[in-house]
Each structure stands twice: as structure tokens, then as C-alpha cells.
Write an enzyme that holds these catalytic residues in place. Structure first.
Site, PDB file in Angstrom:
ATOM      1  N   GLU A  85       0.859  -1.190   0.000  1.00  0.00           N
ATOM      2  CA  GLU A  85       0.000   0.000   0.000  1.00  0.00           C
ATOM      3  C   GLU A  85       0.892   1.236   0.000  1.00  0.00           C
ATOM      4  OE1 GLU A  85      -2.914   0.563   3.131  1.00  0.00           O
ATOM      5  OE2 GLU A  85      -3.478   2.505   2.287  1.00  0.00           O
ATOM      6  N   ASP A 137      10.501   6.637   0.477  1.00  0.00           N
ATOM      7  CA  ASP A 137       9.901   6.839  -0.834  1.00  0.00           C
ATOM      8  C   ASP A 137       9.573   5.495  -1.491  1.00  0.00           C
ATOM      9  OD1 ASP A 137       9.343   7.490  -3.483  1.00  0.00           O
ATOM     10  OD2 ASP A 137      10.904   9.009  -3.607  1.00  0.00           O
ATOM     11  N   ASP A 160      -1.748  11.995  -3.659  1.00  0.00           N
ATOM     12  CA  ASP A 160      -1.814  13.456  -3.758  1.00  0.00           C
ATOM     13  C   ASP A 160      -2.200  13.856  -5.182  1.00  0.00           C
ATOM     14  OD1 ASP A 160      -0.556  14.370  -1.042  1.00  0.00           O
ATOM     15  OD2 ASP A 160       0.719  12.759  -1.787  1.00  0.00           O
ATOM     16  N   ASP A 196     -10.581  10.867  -5.603  1.00  0.00           N
ATOM     17  CA  ASP A 196     -11.792  11.694  -5.631  1.00  0.00           C
ATOM     18  C   ASP A 196     -11.563  12.920  -6.519  1.00  0.00           C
ATOM     19  OD1 ASP A 196      -9.883  12.757  -3.808  1.00  0.00           O
ATOM     20  OD2 ASP A 196     -11.415  14.138  -3.068  1.00  0.00           O
ATOM     21  N   THR A 233     -11.384   5.985   3.499  1.00  0.00           N
ATOM     22  CA  THR A 233     -10.122   6.515   4.013  1.00  0.00           C
ATOM     23  C   THR A 233     -10.340   7.959   4.480  1.00  0.00           C
ATOM     24  OG1 THR A 233      -9.171   7.614   2.079  1.00  0.00           O
ATOM     25  CG2 THR A 233      -8.971   5.209   2.134  1.00  0.00           C
ATOM     26  N   PHE A 235      -8.724  10.728   3.585  1.00  0.00           N
ATOM     27  CA  PHE A 235      -8.792  11.689   2.476  1.00  0.00           C
ATOM     28  C   PHE A 235     -10.082  11.543   1.685  1.00  0.00           C
ATOM     29  CE2 PHE A 235      -5.185  14.422   1.547  1.00  0.00           C
ATOM     30  CZ  PHE A 235      -4.399  14.142   2.657  1.00  0.00           C
ATOM     31  N   GLU A 236     -10.542  10.329   1.571  1.00  0.00           N
ATOM     32  CA  GLU A 236     -11.800  10.094   0.858  1.00  0.00           C
ATOM     33  C   GLU A 236     -12.944  10.818   1.572  1.00  0.00           C
ATOM     34  OE1 GLU A 236     -12.852   5.981   0.769  1.00  0.00           O
ATOM     35  OE2 GLU A 236     -14.340   6.267  -0.793  1.00  0.00           O
TER      36      GLU A 236
HETATM   37  C1  LIG Z   1      -3.356  12.382  -0.034  1.00  0.00           C
HETATM   38  S1  LIG Z   1      -2.568  11.305   1.094  1.00  0.00           S
HETATM   39  C2  LIG Z   1      -3.693   9.937   1.172  1.00  0.00           C
HETATM   40  C3  LIG Z   1      -3.527   9.112   2.410  1.00  0.00           C
HETATM   41  C4  LIG Z   1      -4.480   7.925   2.558  1.00  0.00           C
HETATM   42  N1  LIG Z   1      -4.285   6.921   1.521  1.00  0.00           N
HETATM   43  C5  LIG Z   1      -5.916   8.348   2.613  1.00  0.00           C
HETATM   44  O1  LIG Z   1      -6.645   8.094   1.642  1.00  0.00           O
HETATM   45  O2  LIG Z   1      -6.322   8.943   3.619  1.00  0.00           O
HETATM   46  C6  LIG Z   1      -1.228  10.700   0.144  1.00  0.00           C
HETATM   47  C7  LIG Z   1      -0.125  10.092   0.977  1.00  0.00           C
HETATM   48  O3  LIG Z   1       0.863   9.541   0.107  1.00  0.00           O
HETATM   49  C8  LIG Z   1       2.138   9.762   0.654  1.00  0.00           C
HETATM   50  N2  LIG Z   1       3.108   9.665  -0.447  1.00  0.00           N
HETATM   51  C9  LIG Z   1       3.132  10.397  -1.585  1.00  0.00           C
HETATM   52  N3  LIG Z   1       4.133  10.001  -2.379  1.00  0.00           N
HETATM   53  C10 LIG Z   1       4.765   8.985  -1.746  1.00  0.00           C
HETATM   54  C11 LIG Z   1       5.894   8.178  -2.068  1.00  0.00           C
HETATM   55  N4  LIG Z   1       6.560   8.327  -3.222  1.00  0.00           N
HETATM   56  N5  LIG Z   1       6.294   7.264  -1.165  1.00  0.00           N
HETATM   57  C12 LIG Z   1       5.635   7.106  -0.005  1.00  0.00           C
HETATM   58  N6  LIG Z   1       4.549   7.831   0.356  1.00  0.00           N
HETATM   59  C13 LIG Z   1       4.123   8.770  -0.506  1.00  0.00           C
HETATM   60  C14 LIG Z   1       2.037  11.124   1.312  1.00  0.00           C
HETATM   61  O4  LIG Z   1       3.009  11.303   2.310  1.00  0.00           O
HETATM   62  C15 LIG Z   1       0.605  11.082   1.878  1.00  0.00           C
HETATM   63  O5  LIG Z   1       0.582  10.598   3.200  1.00  0.00           O
END
Ligand SMILES: C[S@@+](CC[C@H](N)C(=O)[O-])C[C@H]1O[C@@H](n2cnc3c(N)ncnc32)[C@H](O)[C@@H]1O
Length: 254
Positions: A85, A137, A160, A196, A233, A235-236
Site C-alpha cells: 500500500e 519513498d 496526492d 476523488d 479513508t 482523504f476520501e
Molecule cells: C493524499 S494522502 C492519502 C492518504 C491515505 N491513503 C488516505 O486516503 O487517507 C497521500 C499520501 O501519500 C504519501 N506519499 C506520496 N508520495 C509517496 C511516495 N513516493 N512514497 C511514499 N509515500 C508517498 C504522502 O506522504 C501522503 O501521506
């Protein structure tokens, strides 16, 4: 001397890690790599509960993405099939899915320290043994630390959206990412994305449909019905509050 000064937490000397036995800051040194990233490195507040979980539980359930070794997923998850994930945020949905399906291991990756602490704490409270929290990352994890055909599935929930045009290049779901992730997935393993953000959903559908290593699990093409196993989730929930429409995409590796 005022009370707040007496009780103030001593400042950590520059360069010293926040959690000496916890996740390392920038474990692969990738902040110095000249590369477009899908996240913005940020320092965020860690609550006392999250900090406590990071200190106590990191050694057993956490791993740093240092790019230095290939992970033995069989050993890490006791032979369970493993789903990656990417970007678990605060980890509520991850913990829920792990509890609902103990026969699947979840390798959960994010750069966000408070979220890592939160997920460790949720996993401990629920007695979960099928989650590992990876710090760093996801690209380096995929590129340097996972063997070919290692994964039984990949989940990318509400990545994001990078809405500004000049930031679109930071979006995770792009042809180059798909080519990399496909090599780490077993044939038939499913990449499950959800968003979304309508323009991102359209981009996901376009690049996934065009990619030779993936095939839509929806026979007529298009978005998939939301699978029952995906919990709401964080963010959802925020997107739904704003009236956004959510799309799921499920594509199998050819
Ligand atoms: C918009 S949030 C969504 C979090 C969760 N999935 C939710 O729906 O509530 C996106 C997450 O992806 C992580 N993220 C973005 N690029 C990443 C990467 N290359 N490696 C690890 N995490 C990453 C960010 O730190 C952030 O916590």
C-alpha cells in the site's frame, strides 16, 4: 524563571534524529537525488502517543527504505501473500484491511512520520501481525528493495492529486511508475487505485488503459465498482464532504 521555561523540552542538537530507535530521516538520502518526487518533504508534529509507538514498536514492525538490500517478503510476513500500500496517510484504512483479512500481509509505505506512529499504534491495539510499516519513498522501495514478481497486489488510495498544472509531473500514476510497479507484481496481481479528483481519475484511466503491462479487470473498460474490502479513508471522507465523486480502478498485471 517562568514555569514554561522550567518544563520546556530541551532542544535536540541539530542533525540528531527525532527518534533514535525509530524511522530514520530520509533513509536513502533521496532528498539529495535530482528527481521529481510525488511528495513534499515536511516536518510534522508527532503526538506523544505516536512518538511512544515509534519508539517502542519501530524495531519490531518498521523498516527504513534505505535502498541497500532486497527484502525477503516471505520471511517478513511468514509466507503470506503480500500487498503493497503506497501512501497510507494516518493508516486507519490500512489497519482495518489488515484486521479484516489476516491471511494477507500489508507492506504499508509512507514518508509521513506521524502516520507511521499512528499505524503502529493502531496495529498494536488491534493485535495485528500482518502489517509492516515502511518509511521512505515508495519509488526507492520498488526500484531497489523488491524482487521481480514479489507482490500479490498494489494499493494506491487517494494519492496526492497535485491539482496545479505545473505540478502534474509529480503525480504518482504515470507511465514510468506503471512500468516499474508492473515488474514487481506477479502476473495477475491487481493494482487498485482510488481517487476523488476527477481529472486525476481520467488520467489514471487513460494511462492504465494504454499501458501494455496492465489490463482492466472491468470487461467493458472504465471505472470499477468500489470493492467491499476498501474502507473509507481519511482523504476520501474529506473529498466526499466537498461533494467529490470517488472512482476506483482495478487493473491486473498482464
Ligand atoms: C493524499 S494522502 C492519502 C492518504 C491515505 N491513503 C488516505 O486516503 O487517507 C497521500 C499520501 O501519500 C504519501 N506519499 C506520496 N508520495 C509517496 C511516495 N513516493 N512514497 C511514499 N509515500 C508517498 C504522502 O506522504 C501522503 O501521506
Amino acid at each position: 524563571m517562568s514555569e514554561s521555561r522550567e518544563t520546556a523540552v530541551p532542544r535536540r542538537p541539530k542533525g540528531e534524529p527525532r527518534f533514535p530507535e525509530g524511522p530514520a530521516p530520509d533513509p536513502a538520502g533521496s532528498h539529495f537525488e535530482r528527481r521529481i518526487r510525488s511528495f513534499q518533504p515536511r516536518r510534522s508534529r508527532v503526538t506523544p502517543g505516536q512518538g511512544d509507538a515509534l519508539r517502542r514498536l519501530w524495531g519490531a514492525w518498521g523498516l527504513d527504505i534505505d535502498g541497500q538490500r532486497t527484502l525477503d517478503l516471505g520471511e517478513l510476513f511468514g509466507g503470506l501473500p503480500v500487498v503493497l500500500e503506497i501512501g497510507f496517510g494516518m493508516g486507519e484504512a490500512t489497519a482495518q484491511m489488515a484486521a479484516d483479512d489476516p491471511s494477507t500481509g500489508i507492506l504499508a509505505v509512507d514518508v509521513h512520520t506521524p502516520g507511521q506512529g499512528n499505524l503502529l499504534s493502531l496495529a498494536e491495539k488491534a493485535g495485528l501481525t500482518n502489517v509492516r510499516v515502511a518509511n521512505g519513498d515508495a519509488i526507492i522501495l520498488l526500484r531497489e528493495m523488491l524482487a521481480p514478481d514479489a507482490l500479490d497486489g498494489v494499493r494506491v488510495y487517494f494519492p496526492d492529486p497535485w491539482p496545479k498544472k505545473r505540478h502534474h509531473k509529480r503525480r504518482l500514476i504515470q507511465p514510468e511508475f506503471l512500468s516499474l510497479v508492473a515488474t514487481r507484481m506477479k502476473p495477475g496481481a491487481v493494482l487498485h487505485c482510488a481517487t476523488d479528483w476527477e481529472p486525476y481519475a481520467e488520467q489514471m484511466l487513460d494511462v492504465l488503459t494504454a499501458h501494455p503491462d496492465f489490463e482492466n479487470t472491468v470487461p467493458d473498460g472504465g471505472y470499477a465498482p468500489r470493492p467491499a474490502f476498501r474502507p473509507l479513508t481519511r482523504f476520501e471522507g474529506q473529498g466526499l464532504d466537498k461533494g467529490h465523486v470517488v472512482h476506483d480502478l482495478l487493473f491486473a498485471r498482464v
